[in-house]
Design a protein around this motif. Structure first.
Motif, short mmCIF file in Angstrom:
data_model
loop_
_atom_site.label_atom_id
_atom_site.label_comp_id
_atom_site.label_asym_id
_atom_site.label_seq_id
_atom_site.Cartn_x
_atom_site.Cartn_y
_atom_site.Cartn_z
N LEU A 71 -6.81 12.41 -25.86
CA LEU A 71 -6.89 10.97 -26.10
C LEU A 71 -6.93 10.21 -24.78
O LEU A 71 -7.75 9.29 -24.60
CB LEU A 71 -5.71 10.51 -26.93
CG LEU A 71 -5.54 9.00 -27.10
CD1 LEU A 71 -6.60 8.48 -28.05
CD2 LEU A 71 -4.16 8.67 -27.59
N VAL A 72 -6.08 10.59 -23.84
CA VAL A 72 -6.05 9.92 -22.54
C VAL A 72 -7.38 10.13 -21.80
O VAL A 72 -7.94 9.19 -21.23
CB VAL A 72 -4.85 10.42 -21.70
CG1 VAL A 72 -4.95 9.96 -20.26
CG2 VAL A 72 -3.55 9.96 -22.32
N LEU A 73 -7.89 11.35 -21.82
CA LEU A 73 -9.17 11.62 -21.15
C LEU A 73 -10.32 10.84 -21.78
O LEU A 73 -11.17 10.29 -21.08
CB LEU A 73 -9.47 13.11 -21.17
CG LEU A 73 -8.62 13.98 -20.27
CD1 LEU A 73 -8.95 15.46 -20.49
CD2 LEU A 73 -8.86 13.63 -18.81
N MET A 74 -10.35 10.79 -23.11
CA MET A 74 -11.42 10.03 -23.77
C MET A 74 -11.27 8.54 -23.53
O MET A 74 -12.27 7.83 -23.35
CB MET A 74 -11.44 10.34 -25.27
CG MET A 74 -12.03 11.68 -25.58
SD MET A 74 -12.41 11.94 -27.31
CE MET A 74 -10.80 11.88 -28.05
N SER A 75 -10.04 8.04 -23.50
CA SER A 75 -9.82 6.62 -23.22
C SER A 75 -10.28 6.28 -21.80
O SER A 75 -10.89 5.23 -21.57
CB SER A 75 -8.36 6.25 -23.39
OG SER A 75 -7.96 6.45 -24.72
N ALA A 76 -9.97 7.17 -20.85
CA ALA A 76 -10.43 6.95 -19.48
C ALA A 76 -11.96 6.99 -19.41
O ALA A 76 -12.58 6.19 -18.70
CB ALA A 76 -9.83 8.01 -18.56
N GLY A 77 -12.56 7.91 -20.15
CA GLY A 77 -14.02 7.97 -20.19
C GLY A 77 -14.63 6.71 -20.76
O GLY A 77 -15.64 6.20 -20.26
N MET A 78 -14.02 6.16 -21.81
CA MET A 78 -14.51 4.91 -22.39
C MET A 78 -14.33 3.75 -21.43
O MET A 78 -15.18 2.86 -21.34
CB MET A 78 -13.79 4.62 -23.70
CG MET A 78 -14.27 5.44 -24.86
SD MET A 78 -13.50 4.93 -26.40
CE MET A 78 -12.38 6.30 -26.65
N ALA A 79 -13.23 3.76 -20.68
CA ALA A 79 -12.97 2.69 -19.72
C ALA A 79 -13.98 2.71 -18.58
O ALA A 79 -14.32 1.67 -18.02
CB ALA A 79 -11.55 2.80 -19.17
N TYR A 80 -14.47 3.91 -18.25
CA TYR A 80 -15.47 4.04 -17.19
C TYR A 80 -16.90 3.89 -17.69
O TYR A 80 -17.85 4.08 -16.95
CB TYR A 80 -15.32 5.37 -16.45
CG TYR A 80 -14.16 5.37 -15.47
CD1 TYR A 80 -14.16 4.54 -14.37
CD2 TYR A 80 -13.07 6.19 -15.69
CE1 TYR A 80 -13.09 4.53 -13.49
CE2 TYR A 80 -11.99 6.20 -14.82
CZ TYR A 80 -12.02 5.35 -13.72
OH TYR A 80 -10.96 5.34 -12.85
N GLY A 81 -17.07 3.57 -18.97
CA GLY A 81 -18.39 3.24 -19.47
C GLY A 81 -19.10 4.32 -20.26
O GLY A 81 -20.30 4.20 -20.50
N LEU A 82 -18.41 5.37 -20.67
CA LEU A 82 -19.04 6.38 -21.52
C LEU A 82 -18.98 5.90 -22.97
O LEU A 82 -18.04 6.19 -23.70
CB LEU A 82 -18.34 7.73 -21.38
CG LEU A 82 -18.54 8.47 -20.06
CD1 LEU A 82 -17.67 9.71 -20.01
CD2 LEU A 82 -19.99 8.86 -19.89
N ASP A 83 -19.98 5.14 -23.37
CA ASP A 83 -19.97 4.54 -24.70
C ASP A 83 -20.13 5.56 -25.81
O ASP A 83 -19.80 5.28 -26.96
CB ASP A 83 -21.08 3.49 -24.81
CG ASP A 83 -20.79 2.26 -23.94
OD1 ASP A 83 -19.59 1.99 -23.72
OD2 ASP A 83 -21.75 1.61 -23.51
N VAL A 84 -20.64 6.74 -25.49
CA VAL A 84 -20.81 7.76 -26.51
C VAL A 84 -19.46 8.20 -27.08
O VAL A 84 -19.37 8.61 -28.23
CB VAL A 84 -21.61 8.96 -25.94
CG1 VAL A 84 -20.78 9.75 -24.95
CG2 VAL A 84 -22.11 9.86 -27.05
N LEU A 85 -18.39 8.06 -26.30
CA LEU A 85 -17.06 8.45 -26.76
C LEU A 85 -16.47 7.47 -27.78
O LEU A 85 -15.45 7.75 -28.38
CB LEU A 85 -16.10 8.59 -25.58
CG LEU A 85 -16.37 9.79 -24.67
CD1 LEU A 85 -15.44 9.75 -23.47
CD2 LEU A 85 -16.20 11.09 -25.42
N LYS A 86 -17.12 6.33 -27.98
CA LYS A 86 -16.65 5.38 -28.99
C LYS A 86 -17.08 5.78 -30.40
O LYS A 86 -16.54 5.27 -31.37
CB LYS A 86 -17.16 3.98 -28.67
CG LYS A 86 -16.55 3.41 -27.42
CD LYS A 86 -17.07 2.02 -27.14
CE LYS A 86 -16.46 1.51 -25.84
NZ LYS A 86 -16.96 0.20 -25.48
#
Length: 89
Positions: free
Chosen positions: A41-56
Motif C-alpha cells: 500500500l505504501v509503495l503504491m501510494s508513493a507511486g501514485m504521488a509520483y504520477g503513476l496514474d495506472v496504479l489508481k
C-alpha cells in the motif's frame, strides 16, 4: 530400515506436526500478511504521488496485491512447512 528412509519418515512426521494451526502461528501469519499488504500500500501510494496514474485503477491494485502475495507466499507460510533435513536435500 535405512538411514535415509528413517529420515524421510521423521520428516513426514514433522510436516504433519507443523501443519497444525496454533494461535501463535496464526497470529504470526496475520502480522506478516498485514505487513506485506501495508508495505505494498505504501509503495503504491508513493507511486501514485509520483504520477503513476495506472496504479489508481482497481484492477491494477488487485494484480499488484496478488503478485506480491504469490511472491512472498513461501515467507508467509514458512512456519507451516519446516525445511527438510540436510541429508535429504
Amino acid at each position: 530400515m535405512g538411514k535415509k528412509k528413517k529420515l524421510k519418515k521423521q520428516y513426514q512426521k514433522q510436516l504433519e506436526e507443523a501443519k497444525k494451526p496454533t494461535f501463535g502461528k496464526m497470529l504470526r501469519l496475520f502480522v506478516k500478511t498485514f505487513l506485506l499488504f501495508f508495505g505494498l500500500l505504501v509503495l503504491m501510494s508513493a507511486g501514485m504521488a509520483y504520477g503513476l496514474d495506472v496504479l489508481k485503477n482497481w484492477w491494477v491494485q488487485l494484480i499488484v496485491y496478488a503478485v506480491g502475495y504469490i511472491l512472498f507466499q513461501p515467507w508467509l507460510m514458512r512456519e507451516f512447512r519446516p525445511p527438510p533435513p540436510k541429508e535429504l536435500r
